[in-house]
Design a protein around this motif. Sequence first.
Motif, PDB file in Angstrom:
ATOM      1  N   GLU A   1       0.826  -1.193   0.000  1.00  0.00           N
ATOM      2  CA  GLU A   1       0.000   0.000   0.000  1.00  0.00           C
ATOM      3  C   GLU A   1       0.875   1.262   0.000  1.00  0.00           C
ATOM      4  O   GLU A   1       2.093   1.192   0.192  1.00  0.00           O
TER       5      GLU A   1
ATOM      6  N   GLU B   1     -13.006  -4.053   4.827  1.00  0.00           N
ATOM      7  CA  GLU B   1     -12.126  -3.023   4.272  1.00  0.00           C
ATOM      8  C   GLU B   1     -11.258  -3.592   3.153  1.00  0.00           C
ATOM      9  O   GLU B   1     -11.043  -2.947   2.122  1.00  0.00           O
TER      10      GLU B   1
ATOM     11  N   LEU C   1     -13.355  -4.132   0.130  1.00  0.00           N
ATOM     12  CA  LEU C   1     -13.715  -2.851  -0.485  1.00  0.00           C
ATOM     13  C   LEU C   1     -12.642  -2.375  -1.460  1.00  0.00           C
ATOM     14  O   LEU C   1     -12.945  -1.691  -2.444  1.00  0.00           O
ATOM     15  N   ALA C   2     -11.388  -2.752  -1.199  1.00  0.00           N
ATOM     16  CA  ALA C   2     -10.284  -2.323  -2.054  1.00  0.00           C
ATOM     17  C   ALA C   2     -10.410  -2.864  -3.472  1.00  0.00           C
ATOM     18  O   ALA C   2      -9.786  -2.337  -4.396  1.00  0.00           O
TER      19      ALA C   2
ATOM     20  N   PHE D   1     -13.041  -2.603  -5.190  1.00  0.00           N
ATOM     21  CA  PHE D   1     -13.880  -1.641  -5.900  1.00  0.00           C
ATOM     22  C   PHE D   1     -13.277  -0.243  -5.914  1.00  0.00           C
ATOM     23  O   PHE D   1     -13.377   0.470  -6.905  1.00  0.00           O
ATOM     24  N   THR D   2     -12.678   0.170  -4.809  1.00  0.00           N
ATOM     25  CA  THR D   2     -12.189   1.533  -4.691  1.00  0.00           C
ATOM     26  C   THR D   2     -11.014   1.602  -3.746  1.00  0.00           C
ATOM     27  O   THR D   2     -10.932   0.836  -2.788  1.00  0.00           O
ATOM     28  N   GLU D   3     -10.104   2.532  -4.016  1.00  0.00           N
ATOM     29  CA  GLU D   3      -8.947   2.740  -3.153  1.00  0.00           C
ATOM     30  C   GLU D   3      -9.093   4.026  -2.334  1.00  0.00           C
ATOM     31  O   GLU D   3      -8.211   4.387  -1.578  1.00  0.00           O
ATOM     32  N   GLY D   4     -10.203   4.730  -2.485  1.00  0.00           N
ATOM     33  CA  GLY D   4     -10.378   6.024  -1.847  1.00  0.00           C
ATOM     34  C   GLY D   4     -10.670   5.948  -0.363  1.00  0.00           C
ATOM     35  O   GLY D   4     -11.185   4.954   0.151  1.00  0.00           O
TER      36      GLY D   4
ATOM     37  N   GLY E   1     -14.605   5.689   0.640  1.00  0.00           N
ATOM     38  CA  GLY E   1     -15.212   4.374   0.752  1.00  0.00           C
ATOM     39  C   GLY E   1     -14.950   3.739   2.102  1.00  0.00           C
ATOM     40  O   GLY E   1     -15.850   3.145   2.708  1.00  0.00           O
ATOM     41  N   GLN E   2     -13.715   3.857   2.609  1.00  0.00           N
ATOM     42  CA  GLN E   2     -13.382   3.322   3.924  1.00  0.00           C
ATOM     43  C   GLN E   2     -14.194   4.002   5.020  1.00  0.00           C
ATOM     44  O   GLN E   2     -14.673   3.345   5.947  1.00  0.00           O
TER      45      GLN E   2
END
Length: 489
Positions: free
Chosen positions: A123, A371, A374-375, A377-380, A383-384
């Motif tokens: 990351e 979490e 979720l990564a 779909f999105t890294e923002g 979203g977290q």
Amino acid sequence: MDIIRSFFDAIGDFTWGWSLIPFLVVLGGFFTLASRFVQLRFFGRMFGVLTKSAPGEGEHISSREALLVSVGGRVGGGNIAGVAVAITLGGPGAVFWMWAIALVGMATSLFECSLAQLFKRTEADGSYRGGPAQYIIHGLGANFRWLAILYAICLIAAFAFGFNAFQGNTVAGALKESFGLSRLYSGIAFAVLTGLVVFGGIHRIAKVADVVVPVMAFGYIGLALVVIIMNLPSLPGVIVSIFSNAFGITSVVSGGVGAAIAQGLRRGLFSNEAGLGSAPNVAAIAYVKHPVSQGVVQALSVFIDTMVICSCTAFMILLSDVYQPGADIDGVVLTQQALSSHFGSWASYFLAFAVLLFAFSSIIYNYYLGETALAVFTEGVMGQTILRIAVIALVFIGASAEGATSVFFFSDPLMGVLALVNLMAVLMLFPIGLKMVRDFTAQVQAGVDEPVLNPADYPDLDLDKSAWPDISGTPPSPEAPGMAAVPAQ
């Protein structure tokens, strides 16, 4: 709503009813035999991690911290209520089959967690992330991304949402039963406590688990040892009943040995999660020099969950005078009554505290699974943040409203789906996993204390080389994570 419920019931019948458990058992046996009982050959190495500290300057999650987060997630209501249900419906013999599935499940967990380590990604802050979604995308290829998305959706819905609401409900019920505490107040307190941890990210989750899980586990084990010592003359008879019921020599419930096998396998798998695809998400966060190092450690998590914690509950129940085979009784209530028969009414307070710790460790574990999913779909950050707020809200709702968890009827069926997806991926990637195990074994036999992965040995795989810096002798650095990968051929 009835149509939707019927749809998910059908999924549950397909997965948990007849396909998933045989699949888990057969694959666990296959992995065990093909690896020459790797979980037994490296059993001694599993315990060394318990005394090791975090690597570097503390910027990475240590192998021990990842283990404790995983143990905290696996150990939950299934260890208290699920074992009681298995013994009630399947007889004492169910305990033996829980042990049996744990032993083969250790091999399954070792392979899935080793694959999660191999395909983990670095990351931006230098930490690692990985799991089934990552080894599906980077191991099986972009054409299977849809399978990773299906897995991620099921993981978020089942663990981050459904099971967290159930855990909040369990805690609130236990506190109300033991202390008369209003569900509303316990829901608020538990939601706040959850928020303080999940908003701190994986590092805070790991630090909390490093404290909570040992207290939780050793306290429960200590109580069970006291029960065993108090009832030592009765212990041989209980052990004989476990084995005789397991093989149908004697029968105390309708269904005989079939009921013992069915209940033992199902409750054991549900408790230790070996092969279900949840634990690999946590296994991937650890800093280790070889993927199999963490795979071996995660196998210990299965052992602790089933062979130790579940056995504690089983012996406390079977050594009591309240156990009635086939009785219609809630699992938590049976465990509570068993403890009270040994120690008196104060034991119900201890059990409420144990449920609190078990549930809390499971909630922060379930959140992190969400979490990681979720990564996909999105890294923002947005979203977290939304996920964290949703988890906190669901913990509160599940705790404060007694019947609220009935709307999460989809959790078990979706867990069955993600388990089937994960098992198919692990089976397809098994040759790679076996190659890693053989490489690890060869280094250990050559006298290497800490085997090291050489990414060059896997030129055809989409690996993140920055996650494996040890081959060049360069220490891991969060300041310069890099995302270079070995190109897929």
